[in-house]
Design a protein around this motif. Structure first.
Motif, mmCIF file in Angstrom:
data_model
loop_
_atom_site.group_PDB
_atom_site.id
_atom_site.type_symbol
_atom_site.label_atom_id
_atom_site.label_comp_id
_atom_site.label_asym_id
_atom_site.label_seq_id
_atom_site.Cartn_x
_atom_site.Cartn_y
_atom_site.Cartn_z
ATOM 1 N N ASP A 1 11.851 -0.126 -4.255
ATOM 2 C CA ASP A 1 11.506 1.147 -3.608
ATOM 3 C C ASP A 1 10.007 1.402 -3.645
ATOM 4 O OD1 ASP A 1 14.141 1.631 -2.988
ATOM 5 O OD2 ASP A 1 14.511 2.868 -4.768
ATOM 6 N N GLU A 2 9.388 1.191 -4.819
ATOM 7 C CA GLU A 2 7.949 1.428 -4.941
ATOM 8 C C GLU A 2 7.169 0.478 -4.039
ATOM 9 O OE1 GLU A 2 4.246 0.972 -8.106
ATOM 10 O OE2 GLU A 2 6.310 0.606 -8.780
ATOM 11 N N PHE A 3 7.544 -0.794 -4.052
ATOM 12 C CA PHE A 3 6.792 -1.774 -3.270
ATOM 13 C C PHE A 3 6.906 -1.490 -1.778
ATOM 14 C CE2 PHE A 3 6.055 -5.779 -1.078
ATOM 15 C CZ PHE A 3 4.889 -6.199 -1.681
ATOM 16 N N VAL A 4 8.096 -1.207 -1.305
ATOM 17 C CA VAL A 4 8.287 -0.954 0.123
ATOM 18 C C VAL A 4 7.559 0.316 0.550
ATOM 19 C CG1 VAL A 4 10.010 -0.436 1.893
ATOM 20 C CG2 VAL A 4 10.423 -2.278 0.260
ATOM 21 N N ARG A 5 7.534 1.337 -0.309
ATOM 22 C CA ARG A 5 6.763 2.548 0.017
ATOM 23 C C ARG A 5 5.285 2.221 0.175
ATOM 24 N NH1 ARG A 5 10.199 5.370 -3.583
ATOM 25 N NH2 ARG A 5 8.737 4.982 -5.292
ATOM 26 N N ARG A 6 4.735 1.472 -0.779
ATOM 27 C CA ARG A 6 3.315 1.114 -0.707
ATOM 28 C C ARG A 6 3.033 0.262 0.527
ATOM 29 N NH1 ARG A 6 0.906 -0.836 -6.419
ATOM 30 N NH2 ARG A 6 -0.815 -1.222 -4.971
ATOM 31 N N LEU A 7 3.919 -0.664 0.787
ATOM 32 C CA LEU A 7 3.733 -1.555 1.934
ATOM 33 C C LEU A 7 3.769 -0.772 3.245
ATOM 34 C CD1 LEU A 7 3.594 -4.709 2.550
ATOM 35 C CD2 LEU A 7 6.030 -4.491 3.089
ATOM 36 N N THR A 8 4.704 0.154 3.350
ATOM 37 C CA THR A 8 4.837 0.943 4.577
ATOM 38 C C THR A 8 3.605 1.801 4.811
ATOM 39 O OG1 THR A 8 7.246 0.966 4.335
ATOM 40 C CG2 THR A 8 6.269 2.613 5.790
ATOM 41 N N ARG A 9 3.121 2.456 3.759
ATOM 42 C CA ARG A 9 1.904 3.261 3.913
ATOM 43 C C ARG A 9 0.728 2.412 4.363
ATOM 44 N NH1 ARG A 9 3.546 5.798 -1.024
ATOM 45 N NH2 ARG A 9 2.023 4.530 -2.153
ATOM 46 N N ALA A 10 0.592 1.234 3.777
ATOM 47 C CA ALA A 10 -0.524 0.352 4.145
ATOM 48 C C ALA A 10 -0.384 -0.150 5.578
ATOM 49 C CB ALA A 10 -0.598 -0.825 3.176
ATOM 50 N N ALA A 11 0.837 -0.445 6.005
ATOM 51 C CA ALA A 11 1.054 -0.921 7.376
ATOM 52 C C ALA A 11 0.673 0.154 8.391
ATOM 53 C CB ALA A 11 2.512 -1.337 7.567
ATOM 54 N N GLN A 12 0.954 1.400 8.064
ATOM 55 C CA GLN A 12 0.637 2.491 8.982
ATOM 56 C C GLN A 12 -0.869 2.708 9.120
ATOM 57 O OE1 GLN A 12 3.077 5.324 6.829
ATOM 58 N NE2 GLN A 12 4.564 5.435 8.513
ATOM 59 N N CYS A 13 -1.641 2.156 8.191
ATOM 60 C CA CYS A 13 -3.104 2.295 8.242
ATOM 61 C C CYS A 13 -3.793 1.135 8.938
ATOM 62 C CB CYS A 13 -3.657 2.446 6.823
ATOM 63 S SG CYS A 13 -3.142 3.956 5.983
ATOM 64 N N LEU A 14 -3.059 0.118 9.327
ATOM 65 C CA LEU A 14 -3.680 -1.025 9.998
ATOM 66 C C LEU A 14 -4.274 -0.592 11.331
ATOM 67 C CD1 LEU A 14 -1.016 -3.808 9.310
ATOM 68 C CD2 LEU A 14 -3.242 -3.527 8.204
ATOM 69 N N ARG A 15 -5.411 -1.151 11.669
ATOM 70 C CA ARG A 15 -6.135 -0.788 12.888
ATOM 71 C C ARG A 15 -5.680 -1.679 14.047
ATOM 72 N NH1 ARG A 15 -9.530 -0.580 8.611
ATOM 73 N NH2 ARG A 15 -10.284 -2.713 8.966
ATOM 74 N N VAL A 16 -4.987 -1.067 14.979
ATOM 75 C CA VAL A 16 -4.418 -1.757 16.134
ATOM 76 C C VAL A 16 -5.208 -1.330 17.368
ATOM 77 C CG1 VAL A 16 -2.344 -2.169 17.507
ATOM 78 C CG2 VAL A 16 -2.150 -1.691 15.047
ATOM 79 N N GLY A 17 -5.843 -2.280 18.054
ATOM 80 C CA GLY A 17 -6.608 -1.876 19.225
ATOM 81 C C GLY A 17 -7.507 -2.949 19.781
#
Length: 496
Positions: A304-320
């Protein structure tokens, strides 16, 4: 979004037998996946162009001005290719970005890799040794290696210049001629590489580059009686078809095919390293990578902790915009491919997956004009779900918990593919034990998606056969010959 240096290309011509000419097929319009603007119009090859290129390659290979050169002389030409790639590093990086939409910092790395690949195999050519084998009689026995002849190299669209170099450099170093067929949608960097090979002094006919459809150009190459080997990187279905045709010719093939690579995070892993490594393993190249770590297995106590951290980090990736230095994810290659990824996302939801982030196209910053897609993470599925078993080739990750090492290994190996895997743990004995148990050609421990040109790469199971890179990389383009040299003073006893 900037254009590219058009001096790298020869108008709309293709490179056949050492000459630039219009292909006899229809025109292909190359577009920039980030905004659908036109890059260039390129003529394409037909079966007749293939025949001309292969015949020219066969003549060139048999002449003494390539295969007959001393190895240090061939190596000198490959070193010049590497130097010319370096001299045009930025122009080639921009061209690669326009060709398939990868971020500029990633394409710069691919161009550096291509130059280093030519240098490495130039050095291999000079240092490879044949052997004098232990004699069992009055004769000297030797094992030597010679070029195969005409090689057909068929490369994918996700990393054209690096993939081209990984086939061209060892095949040329071994003394072969090469007919290169780039992916239909990314012909530009391959044509630029043809120009560089010509300028470096590769003899006429030794290299041809034939853009066009795989069903036309690729099929004609595989079937041509003068083609002695096919090296293919691409999808497993096409790879199987090539293998069937090659079997009829008793022709060797190298096949680097699909993957569905597991990434494993144990309870004792350094989570900062693991989060960053997992993100890089799946979302760099927008997931358009055969080695993408698309199945994530996490020990249940930290799941649970790892997936939460991973999800937050993925949402911060710069796509463009791929031309920006800080962009981490560019567009997917095409409208059709993005729609394929979207169908898999819909299937994951239909199968009961819980969407943690992504699952849609981004908006704003002019991204609507391109083929962008957000990094996507699912959980709530089992390893037998379609999105866990089939290669998506896009930015989609499925997270799954595991309870013990044995069940983990069974799930990780429960795939028709066997290309790569990643392990995150501080326990070196466990890392060794699990890496040995995984049915895959490459295992990364506490890192991911790192490569060395000196280390072999290839797949197990339906991920292919044969190896690229390293010592194996050049031997794949040679045939072995045994030589017996009589040393007996008296005639053979049988003839008395």
């Amino acid at each position: 979004m900037s254009a590219f240096d058009r001096d790298l290309l020869e108008n709309d011509k293709i490179f056949v037998g050492g000459e630039w000419r219009r292909g006899a097929g229809g025109a292909y319009v190359s577009i920039y996946p980030a905004d659908q603007s036109v890059n260039a119009e390129v003529s394409t090859a037909t079966a007749r162009d293939v025949d001309d290129a292969v015949v020219a390659a066969d003549v060139a290979w048999r002449k003494a001005d390539w295969a007959g050169l001393k190895v240090h002389e061939r190596a000198a030409v490959l070193h010049r290719v590497a130097s010319l790639i370096d001299a045009r590093h930025e122009a080639l990086s921009v061209l690669q970005r326009r060709d398939n939409g990868k971020p500029i910092n990633e394409t710069r790395g691919l161009v550096r890799s291509a130059a280093n690949t030519f240098r490495y195999f130039a050095s291999c050519a000079e240092t490879l040794e044949d052997s004098v084998t232990p004699s069992r009689g009055d004769y000297l026995t030797m094992s030597v290696h010679e070029p195969l002849g005409v090689v057909a190299a068929i490369t994918p669209w996700n990393s054209p210049i690096a993939s081209d170099a990984q086939k061209l450099a060892p095949a040329l170093a071994a003394g072969n001629s090469v007919v290169l067929k780039p992916a239909e949608v990314t012909p530009l960097t391959s044509l630029a590489l043809a120009r560089i090979c010509d300028e470096a002094g590769v003899p006429k006919g030794v290299v041809s580059v034939l853009p066009g459809k795989g069903s036309v150009v690729g099929d004609a190459l595989v079937r041509h009686p003068l083609v002695a080997k096919v090296s293919f990187t691409g999808g497993t279905t096409v790879g199987r078809g090539i293998a069937r045709l090659a079997a009829e010719k008793l022709m060797p093939v190298s096949l680097e095919l699909g993957g569905k690579s597991p990434t494993i995070v144990f309870e004792d892993a350094d989570l900062d390293h693991a989060v960053n490594g997992v993100l890089f393993g799946i979302f760099s190249s927008s997931g358009e990578s055969c080695i993408a770590g698309s199945r994530l297995f996490v020990a249940r106590p930290i799941y649970d902790e790892f997936v939460r951290r991973l999800t937050r980090a993925a949402q911060c990736l710069r796509v463009g915009d791929p031309s920006r230095e800080d962009t981490q994810m560019g567009p997917l290659i095409s409208k059709q491919h993005r729609e394929s990824v979207e169908r898999y996302v819909a299937k994951a939801i239909e199968e009961g997956g819980r969407l943690l982030c992504g699952g849609e196209r981004p908006t704003g910053n002019a991204r609507e004009a391109g083929f962008f897609y957000l990094p996507t993470i699912f959980d709530g599925l089992t390893n037998d779900a379609r999105v866990c078993q089939e290669e998506i080739f896009g930015p989609v990750l499925v997270a799954l918990p595991f309870d013990d090492e044995q069940s983990l290994i069974e799930q990780a190996n429960d795939s028709v593919f066997g290309l790569a895997a990643g392990i995150w743990t501080r326990d070196y004995k466990r890392a060794w034990r699990v890496s040995k148990a995984l049915a895959t050609g490459t295992v990364w421990i506490n890192t991911y998606k790192q490569f060395s040109i000196s280390t072999p790469f290839g797949g197990w199971k339906e991920s292919g056969m044969g190896r690229e890179k390293g010592y194996f990389g050049i031997r794949e383009y040679m045939r072995q010959k045994s030589i017996y040299w009589g040393m007996n003073e008296q005639p053979l006893a049988w003839a008395k």
